[in-house]
Design a protein around this motif. Structure first.
Motif, PDB file in Angstrom:
ATOM      1  N   ILE A   1     133.225  70.069 -66.909  1.00 43.45           N
ATOM      2  CA  ILE A   1     134.226  69.609 -65.945  1.00 43.45           C
ATOM      3  C   ILE A   1     135.000  70.829 -65.463  1.00 43.45           C
ATOM      4  O   ILE A   1     135.950  71.282 -66.099  1.00 43.45           O
ATOM      5  CB  ILE A   1     135.192  68.568 -66.567  1.00 43.45           C
TER       6      ILE A   1
ATOM      7  N   ASN B   1     131.858  64.253 -69.757  1.00 40.63           N
ATOM      8  CA  ASN B   1     132.977  63.846 -68.895  1.00 40.63           C
ATOM      9  C   ASN B   1     134.247  63.481 -69.658  1.00 40.63           C
ATOM     10  O   ASN B   1     135.076  62.722 -69.148  1.00 40.63           O
ATOM     11  CB  ASN B   1     132.551  62.692 -67.978  1.00 40.63           C
TER      12      ASN B   1
ATOM     13  N   VAL C   1     137.625  64.808 -70.575  1.00 34.48           N
ATOM     14  CA  VAL C   1     138.503  65.895 -70.155  1.00 34.48           C
ATOM     15  C   VAL C   1     139.068  66.599 -71.389  1.00 34.48           C
ATOM     16  O   VAL C   1     139.578  65.966 -72.309  1.00 34.48           O
ATOM     17  CB  VAL C   1     139.639  65.357 -69.267  1.00 34.48           C
TER      18      VAL C   1
ATOM     19  N   PHE D   1     129.747  64.899 -60.265  1.00 26.37           N
ATOM     20  CA  PHE D   1     131.065  64.803 -59.643  1.00 26.37           C
ATOM     21  C   PHE D   1     131.160  64.081 -58.302  1.00 26.37           C
ATOM     22  O   PHE D   1     132.219  64.155 -57.665  1.00 26.37           O
ATOM     23  CB  PHE D   1     131.658  66.215 -59.487  1.00 26.37           C
TER      24      PHE D   1
ATOM     25  N   GLU E   1     135.718  60.205 -65.274  1.00 26.30           N
ATOM     26  CA  GLU E   1     136.055  61.061 -66.400  1.00 26.30           C
ATOM     27  C   GLU E   1     136.816  60.218 -67.416  1.00 26.30           C
ATOM     28  O   GLU E   1     137.347  59.164 -67.082  1.00 26.30           O
ATOM     29  CB  GLU E   1     136.913  62.252 -65.959  1.00 26.30           C
TER      30      GLU E   1
ATOM     31  N   SER F   1     139.001  66.874 -61.950  1.00 28.49           N
ATOM     32  CA  SER F   1     139.471  65.572 -62.407  1.00 28.49           C
ATOM     33  C   SER F   1     140.969  65.462 -62.191  1.00 28.49           C
ATOM     34  O   SER F   1     141.708  66.446 -62.352  1.00 28.49           O
ATOM     35  CB  SER F   1     139.151  65.378 -63.896  1.00 28.49           C
TER      36      SER F   1
END
Length: 359
Positions: A145, A137, A139, A257, A263, A153
Motif C-alpha cells: 500500500i 491491504n 494498512v 488500487f 483496505e 488509502s
C-alpha cells in the motif's frame, strides 16, 4: 462468532459469519481440486514460456549489436522488453511463489530462482510472499500500500509530502525495479530514525550486490561487446528496463488500487478465520479483462483476485478458476471487480491524485 471483515455498506453488502465460512469452504474446495489437477500440461506450459523468454532475450541482444540500423534497434529493443516482462511477470513472480515446487525441477524451484531485476529474490520472497500475501491491504502491515512512497488509502494520515503523490507515482513507475528492491528495507523508517542502519546492513549489502550485477550486465558488459557502437545496446537495455518497469507498475497497481477495492485496519482482521481471509483477499483485489496474450504478459496477474485467493496454484490455471470464483461471488452478492486496462488504470490515477489532498 461475528464477521471481522466487513466492506463499506455503500460498496458491498456484509455477509453473515455463516456465509463467510461457506464461501471459504467453497474456495478451499476449488484449491484442493486444482492442486490435484496439476500435471504435465502445467509444467510444459511454464517451460515453453521460459524457452520463449530466452530466445527473445538472445534475439533482442543480437539485434541490438546491429542497432545502427534503426529497424534492427527497434526490433531488438522490443524483443528484449518482452523478454524482461516475461522473466519478471510470468516466470519469476510465479516460480518464486512456489507454484511449481511439485515438479521437483531445480530450475522451477522458487527457493533457488533468481530473476532479471534489481530486487534480490530472497528479499522479495519475504516482502511479497509472506508480508503482502498474509497482510493483503491491511494498512500499516502491507507495505504494498503505497510502497512507503505514496498515499493509497484514506486510512493513511495525510502529510504535505503527499501533495506530490502524482509525481512520486510517476517516479516509482519509471524506476519500479528499484522501488521493489528497497521495498523490504523500510527506507522511510530508516530516514525517520525508527530503525538503526546497522539492523538493515545485511539487507543493504544484498541489494547493492544485485543492483551492481544488473547495472554491469545491462549498462557495461553487453554494450562493451559492441565496441564503438556501444550506444545502441546501452540505449536498448535502458529502454527495455523502462518498458518492464512501467508495465509491471501498471499491472500491479491495477490489481490492487482501482476504485472499489478495499483496505482494512489491523483490528478488523484479528482472529481472522480462513473464510474471512478469503473474503479480505477478494475485496482487496481487482482483475483486468483482455486477450490470452495480455494475460501471459501480465504474468496472469490480470487475474489478481484469483492470485490473492490461490497464490500457490499455477497461474496459467487462473482463467479457468476465475469462472468458478465469479459465479460464487454472484451467489453470495460479493462484488467481483473486473474491467479493461484503460478503465482500471484510469481509476488508479484518479485515486492517486485524489489522495494527494487532505480528506
Amino acid at each position: 462468532m461475528t464477521t471481522t471483515v466487513t466492506p463499506p455498506p455503500a460498496a458491498a453488502g456484509s455477509l453473515t459469519a455463516e456465509q463467510v465460512e461457506r464461501f471459504g469452504a467453497e474456495m478451499d474446495a476449488i484449491r484442493e481440486r486444482m492442486l490435484a489437477a496439476r500435471g504435465k500440461s502445467d509444467a510444459d506450459y511454464i517451460r515453453r514460456v521460459i524457452r520463449t523468454q530466452r530466445r527473445l532475450e538472445m534475439t533482442g541482444r543480437g539485434l541490438l549489436w546491429a542497432g545502427w540500423f534503426p529497424p534492427a534497434w527497434l526490433a531488438g529493443t522490443a524483443a528484449l522488453s518482452i523478454s524482461k516482462i516475461l522473466d519478471n511477470m510470468e516466470i519469476g513472480h510465479n516460480v518464486m511463489h512456489g507454484q511449481y515446487e511439485w515438479t521437483n525441477d531445480p530450475k522451477l524451484s522458487g527457493k533457488q530462482f533468481e530473476w532479471d531485476t534489481a530486487c534480490p529474490a530472497d528479499q522479495w520472497r519475504h516482502s511479497h510472499n509472506y508480508m503482502h500475501h498474509t497482510y493483503t491491504n491491511i494498512v500499516g502491515k502491507d507495505r504494498d500500500i503505497g510502497y512507503g512512497v505514496l498515499r493509497m488509502s484514506e486510512e493513511q494520515p495525510w502529510r504535505p509530502y503527499y501533495l506530490g503523490n502524482p509525481v512520486w507515482a510517476a517516479l516509482l513507475a519509471t524506476f519500479f525495479q528499484y522501488g521493489v528492491a528497497l521495498h523490504d528495507l523500510e527506507v522511510e523508517r530508516l530516514v525517520a530514525g525508527e530503525v538503526p542502519v546497522a539492523e538493515k546492513r545485511g539487507m543493504l549489502k544484498g541489494i547493492w550486490r544485485k543492483v551492481r550485477r544488473q547495472t554491469l550486465k545491462d549498462y557495461a558488459i553487453f554494450p562493451a561487446l559492441s565496441g564503438p557502437l556501444f550506444i545502441f545496446p546501452l540505449a536498448g537495455n535502458a529502454t527495455a528496463n523502462l518498458a518492464r518497469n512501467l508495465w509491471a507498475f501498471t499491472i500491479i497497481f491495477c490489481g490492487h488500487f482501482p476504485e472499489g477495492t478495499h483496505e482494512f485496519e489491523e483490528e478488523q482482521t484479528e482472529d481472522e478465520s480462513r473464510g474471512e481471509w478469503y473474503y479480505r483477499q477478494l475485496l482487496g483485489s481487482a482483475n483486468l479483462s483482455g486477450s490470452r496474450l495480455f494475460h501471459i504478459l501480465s504474468g496472469n496477474l490480470s487475474f489478481q483476485i484469483e492470485h490473492h485467493l490461490f497464490p500457490d496454484l499455477p497461474a496459467n490455471r487462473y482463467a479457468e478458476i476465475s469462472v468458478e470464483v465469479r459465479e460464487a461471488c454472484e451467489r453470495y452478492g460479493i462484488p467481483y471487480n473486473v474491467g479493461p486496462l484503460r478503465k482500471q488504470f484510469g481509476s488508479v490515477v484518479k485515486k492517486i491524485c485524489r489522495l494527494a489532498l487532505p480528506r
